[in-house]
Scaffold this motif. Structure first.
Motif, PDB file in Angstrom:
ATOM      1  N   ALA A 175      29.633  29.593  38.057  1.00  0.00           N
ATOM      2  CA  ALA A 175      29.196  30.732  38.820  1.00  0.00           C
ATOM      3  C   ALA A 175      29.713  30.660  40.134  1.00  0.00           C
ATOM      4  O   ALA A 175      30.020  31.700  40.557  1.00  0.00           O
ATOM      5  CB  ALA A 175      27.827  31.003  38.491  1.00  0.00           C
ATOM      6  N   GLY A 176      29.135  29.576  40.627  1.00  0.00           N
ATOM      7  CA  GLY A 176      29.472  29.537  42.198  1.00  0.00           C
ATOM      8  C   GLY A 176      30.737  29.335  42.511  1.00  0.00           C
ATOM      9  O   GLY A 176      31.175  29.805  43.455  1.00  0.00           O
ATOM     10  N   VAL A 177      31.577  28.690  41.626  1.00  0.00           N
ATOM     11  CA  VAL A 177      33.064  28.397  41.866  1.00  0.00           C
ATOM     12  C   VAL A 177      33.710  29.637  41.916  1.00  0.00           C
ATOM     13  O   VAL A 177      34.514  30.098  42.668  1.00  0.00           O
ATOM     14  CB  VAL A 177      33.535  27.258  40.865  1.00  0.00           C
ATOM     15  CG1 VAL A 177      35.146  27.296  41.179  1.00  0.00           C
ATOM     16  CG2 VAL A 177      33.175  25.977  41.440  1.00  0.00           C
ATOM     17  N   LEU A 178      33.262  30.345  40.784  1.00  0.00           N
ATOM     18  CA  LEU A 178      34.112  31.598  40.472  1.00  0.00           C
ATOM     19  C   LEU A 178      33.724  32.653  41.505  1.00  0.00           C
ATOM     20  O   LEU A 178      34.667  33.427  42.285  1.00  0.00           O
ATOM     21  CB  LEU A 178      33.515  32.362  39.040  1.00  0.00           C
ATOM     22  CG  LEU A 178      34.136  31.414  37.877  1.00  0.00           C
ATOM     23  CD1 LEU A 178      33.410  32.387  36.754  1.00  0.00           C
ATOM     24  CD2 LEU A 178      35.569  31.702  37.849  1.00  0.00           C
ATOM     25  N   ALA A 179      32.590  32.958  41.977  1.00  0.00           N
ATOM     26  CA  ALA A 179      31.857  33.593  43.097  1.00  0.00           C
ATOM     27  C   ALA A 179      32.713  32.923  44.353  1.00  0.00           C
ATOM     28  O   ALA A 179      33.228  33.888  45.067  1.00  0.00           O
ATOM     29  CB  ALA A 179      30.424  33.590  43.310  1.00  0.00           C
ATOM     30  N   ALA A 180      32.881  31.924  44.594  1.00  0.00           N
ATOM     31  CA  ALA A 180      33.383  31.378  45.813  1.00  0.00           C
ATOM     32  C   ALA A 180      34.898  31.790  45.954  1.00  0.00           C
ATOM     33  O   ALA A 180      35.409  32.229  46.787  1.00  0.00           O
ATOM     34  CB  ALA A 180      33.294  29.931  45.986  1.00  0.00           C
ATOM     35  N   LEU A 181      35.811  31.641  44.805  1.00  0.00           N
ATOM     36  CA  LEU A 181      37.015  31.801  44.605  1.00  0.00           C
ATOM     37  C   LEU A 181      37.272  33.450  44.904  1.00  0.00           C
ATOM     38  O   LEU A 181      38.237  33.607  45.577  1.00  0.00           O
ATOM     39  CB  LEU A 181      37.569  31.443  43.168  1.00  0.00           C
ATOM     40  CG  LEU A 181      37.760  30.025  42.879  1.00  0.00           C
ATOM     41  CD1 LEU A 181      37.912  29.712  41.601  1.00  0.00           C
ATOM     42  CD2 LEU A 181      38.711  29.538  43.930  1.00  0.00           C
ATOM     43  N   GLY A 182      36.466  34.002  44.276  1.00  0.00           N
ATOM     44  CA  GLY A 182      36.387  35.524  44.458  1.00  0.00           C
ATOM     45  C   GLY A 182      36.083  35.964  45.769  1.00  0.00           C
ATOM     46  O   GLY A 182      37.076  36.841  46.655  1.00  0.00           O
ATOM     47  N   TYR A 202      36.593  40.936  40.808  1.00  0.00           N
ATOM     48  CA  TYR A 202      36.441  40.551  39.317  1.00  0.00           C
ATOM     49  C   TYR A 202      36.043  39.217  39.283  1.00  0.00           C
ATOM     50  O   TYR A 202      34.920  39.122  38.379  1.00  0.00           O
ATOM     51  CB  TYR A 202      37.476  40.885  38.608  1.00  0.00           C
ATOM     52  CG  TYR A 202      37.550  40.404  37.167  1.00  0.00           C
ATOM     53  CD1 TYR A 202      36.613  41.606  36.454  1.00  0.00           C
ATOM     54  CD2 TYR A 202      37.945  39.501  36.516  1.00  0.00           C
ATOM     55  CE1 TYR A 202      36.294  41.201  35.095  1.00  0.00           C
ATOM     56  CE2 TYR A 202      37.817  39.127  35.328  1.00  0.00           C
ATOM     57  CZ  TYR A 202      37.230  40.214  34.307  1.00  0.00           C
ATOM     58  OH  TYR A 202      36.913  39.856  33.111  1.00  0.00           O
ATOM     59  N   LEU A 203      36.360  38.361  40.009  1.00  0.00           N
ATOM     60  CA  LEU A 203      35.910  36.936  40.153  1.00  0.00           C
ATOM     61  C   LEU A 203      34.334  36.744  40.407  1.00  0.00           C
ATOM     62  O   LEU A 203      33.519  35.963  39.888  1.00  0.00           O
ATOM     63  CB  LEU A 203      36.627  36.004  40.795  1.00  0.00           C
ATOM     64  CG  LEU A 203      38.180  35.724  40.317  1.00  0.00           C
ATOM     65  CD1 LEU A 203      38.911  34.776  41.271  1.00  0.00           C
ATOM     66  CD2 LEU A 203      38.059  34.991  38.971  1.00  0.00           C
ATOM     67  N   ILE A 207      28.617  36.480  39.397  1.00  0.00           N
ATOM     68  CA  ILE A 207      27.145  36.927  39.063  1.00  0.00           C
ATOM     69  C   ILE A 207      26.803  37.287  37.862  1.00  0.00           C
ATOM     70  O   ILE A 207      25.470  37.010  37.427  1.00  0.00           O
ATOM     71  CB  ILE A 207      27.385  38.519  39.903  1.00  0.00           C
ATOM     72  CG1 ILE A 207      27.468  38.091  41.485  1.00  0.00           C
ATOM     73  CG2 ILE A 207      25.986  38.957  39.650  1.00  0.00           C
ATOM     74  CD1 ILE A 207      27.599  39.361  42.438  1.00  0.00           C
ATOM     75  N   ARG A 208      27.670  37.549  37.083  1.00  0.00           N
ATOM     76  CA  ARG A 208      27.195  37.499  35.574  1.00  0.00           C
ATOM     77  C   ARG A 208      26.837  36.548  35.039  1.00  0.00           C
ATOM     78  O   ARG A 208      25.912  36.565  34.121  1.00  0.00           O
ATOM     79  CB  ARG A 208      28.342  38.399  34.616  1.00  0.00           C
ATOM     80  CG  ARG A 208      27.970  38.849  33.384  1.00  0.00           C
ATOM     81  CD  ARG A 208      29.108  39.879  32.628  1.00  0.00           C
ATOM     82  NE  ARG A 208      29.945  38.660  32.430  1.00  0.00           N
ATOM     83  CZ  ARG A 208      31.079  38.919  31.392  1.00  0.00           C
ATOM     84  NH1 ARG A 208      31.013  40.298  31.025  1.00  0.00           N
ATOM     85  NH2 ARG A 208      31.953  38.130  31.109  1.00  0.00           N
TER      86      ARG A 208
END
Length: 205
Positions: free
Chosen positions: A190-197, A81-82, A87-88
């Motif tokens: 976006a990069g942080v959220l994707a990296a955390l995910g 989801y992260l 990506i969104r």
């Protein structure tokens, strides 16, 4: 519960609330769309903590601690989801650039921001395990009501911090909406959220 114990718990809650996490970057991301979406995201995240407090108080969260498989499944879902949120955000930025406008995407509403904040916390099993491990340390008698009360206090502290962050970010809306600043901030969030995910999914594997 004594006053000293309550103050100790409040201090821990404040310390945790100011530590950057997925909810922080969500609030900053939605601050680009306006004050209401940013506040809604923060409140949704805080209410997600209430959800975990209810689960812990009911004893269901113990399953996550005892079952490695269940924990991994929830963790993978939360990580995915992260990544989806990251990506969104990038896709929304690309659409905005294509339209040559600095305005926020029309699809960003307070309701969608609230849902994103809520789901981000509900799909984070670390929140449930934190409650499971920490709350009993501050309870002489770990009853459903007492556990839920501490969960509500933690969520209230988180809500205050998130709303304060949202308001501060909203006051800088003019700066945040500058094309170059907006682009960099959205790419960063976006990069942080994707990296955390991705990190969450990798650790679950």
């Amino acid at each position: 519960m004594s006053v000293s114990v309550l103050l100790g718990f409040l201090g821990l809650c404040v310390l945790l609330s100011v530590t950057p996490g997925p909810d922080t970057f969500l609030v900053l991301r939605y601050a680009l769309a306006g004050r209401r979406p940013a506040i809604a995201s923060g409140i949704g995240s805080a209410l997600g903590g209430i959800g975990w407090a209810i689960v812990v108080a009911a004893g269901v969260a113990a399953l996550l601690e005892q079952s490695a498989t269940t924990y991994r499944v929830v963790k993978v879902i939360g990580g995915i989801y992260l990544v989806y949120l990251g990506i969104r955000t990038l896709l929304a930025r690309r659409r905005a650039n294509t339209a040559t406008t600095a305005e926020a995407p029309r699809s960003v509403t307070a309701r969608s921001a609230f849902a994103a904040g809520l789901l981000s916390t509900l799909l984070n099993p670390k929140v449930g395990l934190f409650y499971l491990a920490v709350l009993p340390q501050f309870l002489a008698t770990p009853t459903f009501l007492h556990t839920l009360t501490l969960g509500a206090i933690e969520s209230a502290v988180a809500a205050v911090e998130m709303v304060s962050l949202a308001l501060a970010a909203a006051r800088l809306a003019g700066l945040l909406r500058r094309e170059r600043v907006r682009d960099r901030l959205e790419r960063l969030s976006a990069g942080v959220l994707a990296a955390l995910g991705i990190g969450t999914v990798a650790s679950a594997a």
